[in-house]
Design an enzyme around this catalytic site. Structure first.
Site, mmCIF file in Angstrom:
data_model
loop_
_atom_site.group_PDB
_atom_site.id
_atom_site.type_symbol
_atom_site.label_atom_id
_atom_site.label_comp_id
_atom_site.label_asym_id
_atom_site.label_seq_id
_atom_site.Cartn_x
_atom_site.Cartn_y
_atom_site.Cartn_z
ATOM 1 N N ARG A 79 0.801 -1.222 0.000
ATOM 2 C CA ARG A 79 0.000 0.000 0.000
ATOM 3 C C ARG A 79 0.836 1.276 0.000
ATOM 4 N NH1 ARG A 79 -2.796 -4.088 1.689
ATOM 5 N NH2 ARG A 79 -0.875 -4.551 2.770
ATOM 6 N N THR A 80 1.831 1.349 0.867
ATOM 7 C CA THR A 80 2.562 2.614 0.979
ATOM 8 C C THR A 80 3.284 2.930 -0.332
ATOM 9 O OG1 THR A 80 2.843 2.192 3.327
ATOM 10 C CG2 THR A 80 4.200 3.923 2.383
ATOM 11 N N LYS A 109 25.133 -0.001 8.555
ATOM 12 C CA LYS A 109 26.191 0.877 9.069
ATOM 13 C C LYS A 109 25.956 2.333 8.680
ATOM 14 C CE LYS A 109 29.642 -2.736 8.882
ATOM 15 N NZ LYS A 109 30.633 -3.337 7.999
ATOM 16 N N ARG A 130 11.523 3.621 3.063
ATOM 17 C CA ARG A 130 11.160 2.642 4.095
ATOM 18 C C ARG A 130 12.391 1.811 4.409
ATOM 19 N NH1 ARG A 130 5.958 -1.136 4.196
ATOM 20 N NH2 ARG A 130 5.126 0.869 4.893
ATOM 21 N N HIS A 158 5.633 5.700 11.414
ATOM 22 C CA HIS A 158 5.094 5.605 10.053
ATOM 23 C C HIS A 158 4.148 6.803 9.909
ATOM 24 C CE1 HIS A 158 3.779 4.130 6.307
ATOM 25 N NE2 HIS A 158 3.505 2.886 6.604
HETATM 26 N N1 ASP Z 1 1.826 -1.798 6.597
HETATM 27 C C1 ASP Z 1 2.040 -1.363 7.959
HETATM 28 C C2 ASP Z 1 3.488 -1.014 8.188
HETATM 29 O O1 ASP Z 1 4.265 -0.992 7.273
HETATM 30 C C3 ASP Z 1 1.503 -2.321 8.962
HETATM 31 C C4 ASP Z 1 2.114 -3.690 8.969
HETATM 32 O O2 ASP Z 1 3.046 -3.994 8.219
HETATM 33 O O3 ASP Z 1 1.628 -4.490 9.771
HETATM 34 O O4 ASP Z 1 3.855 -0.717 9.299
#
Ligand code: ASP
Length: 331
Positions: A79-80, A109, A130, A158
């Site tokens: 999703r993100t 590191k 991420r 997040h």
């Molecule tokens: N998609 C969310 C996260 O990246 C929740 C999860 O992974 O459980 O934190």
């Protein structure tokens, strides 16, 4: 903003009015929810509503034409990453999607991450990152001269998820003040819980934290809740909170954060929201989940109008459109 570039039919008058105010986010890294006071939240939510209206009427616009986003994901994401890509594309911008095959061992590191972001900033105007380690987004932001948006740093924060979560609560229930919000599941490692809890401290809400003993909310966040004077309780049992909750925010046990997998096995099936349980809940309430779910919400709950998790997913795109426009100064 250049109204001439916009597609016909859609009236951007409302957008133009908000555009004259400085949003305080232009050129900023987005690392933590602590950067968002109520004015900024209201601003982002207003813009997200405009984005929703625009997408529903004409699909997209050229607001970010000529801008490029680098999507750098060292951890899995559905999703993100997709919503940031969709957000950028609906605003007419381009994307460098680095969401597969990234190895993060040497990044631990700091060195490779620094070089990677210094490379990407040669091509892109904003970097969404991420990473499995807490603090990685801050480290990247220290090296990058373009804005870095934290899309999850290990068990840390997040922030963009918390923005879309809060927006979803506001849109679904019409208010935030006065609500009873119960968070269920992995409160220890769940970064979405950490960020949403911190954001909610600005509102007059009651919080209920439901988890197995080993997955309780970290003490430093609980102390912030207490210091904010919030009405708060902890319990191990969803049955204790289901009747009064306006929002049931369910989370997955974060398997990838456990060093001892036998501990994960012990707690992984602790909760399941079922239609039977939902019978005890208020008629007007919502069930949320940042997703992915791995058994915490039974599929038959999906038919219940109170199941808001896929509407929550969609809101993510509008929030990220609003945020990208703000950070890139097109607001
Ligand atoms: N998609 C969310 C996260 O990246 C929740 C999860 O992974 O459980 O934190």
């Amino acid at each position: 903003m250049n109204v001439k570039q916009l597609p016909p039919l859609f009236n951007f008058e409302a957008m133009e009015k908000t555009a004259v105010f400085s949003n305080g986010l232009t050129g900023q890294d987005i690392l933590s929810v602590s950067q968002f006071d109520k004015d900024k939240l209201d601003y982002i939510f207003a813009r997200a509503r405009e984005m929703r209206e625009m997408v529903e009427r004409v699909g997209g616009t050229d607001l970010l034409k000529g801008h490029v986003l680098a999507c750098l994901f060292y951890e899995p994401s559905t999703r993100t990453s997709s919503s940031f890509i969709a957000a950028m594309e609906r605003l007419g911008g381009g994307v460098i999607p680095i969401t597969q095959g990234v190895k993060f061992s040497s990044v631990s590191k700091g060195e490779t991450l620094a070089d990677t972001v210094r490379t990407l900033e040669q091509y892109a105007d904003v970097i969404v990152l991420r990473h499995p380690e807490m603090g990685a987004a801050k480290l990247a932001a220290d090296y990058a001269s373009v804005p870095v948006i934290n899309a999850g740093d290990g068990p840390g924060e997040h922030p963009t998820q918390a923005l879309l979560d809060l927006f979803t609560i506001r849109e679904e229930l019409g208010r935030i003040d006065g609500l009873k919000i119960a968070m269920v599941g992995d409160l220890r490692y769940g970064r979405t819980v950490h960020s949403l809890t911190k954001l909610l401290l600005q509102y007059n809400v009651s919080l209920r934290f439901v988890s197995p003993e080993i997955l309780r909310l970290p003490l430093n966040i609980m102390n912030q809740v207490i210091d904010a004077g919030i009405n708060v309780r902890e319990t191990h049992d969803v049955a204790d909170v289901i009747e009064n909750a306006d929002v049931l925010y369910v989370t997955r046990v974060q398997k990838e954060r456990f060093s001892d997998l036998s501990q994960y096995e012990e707690v992984k099936d602790h909760y399941e929201i079922t239609p039977e349980l939902m019978q005890k809940a208020k008629k007007k309430m919502i069930v949320m989940h940042p997703l992915p779910r791995v058994g915490e919400i039974h599929y038959s709950v999906d038919h219940d109008p109170r199941a808001a998790y896929f509407r929550q997913v969609r809101n993510g795109m509008f929030i990220r459109m609003a945020l990208l426009a703000a950070v890139l100064g097109k607001a």
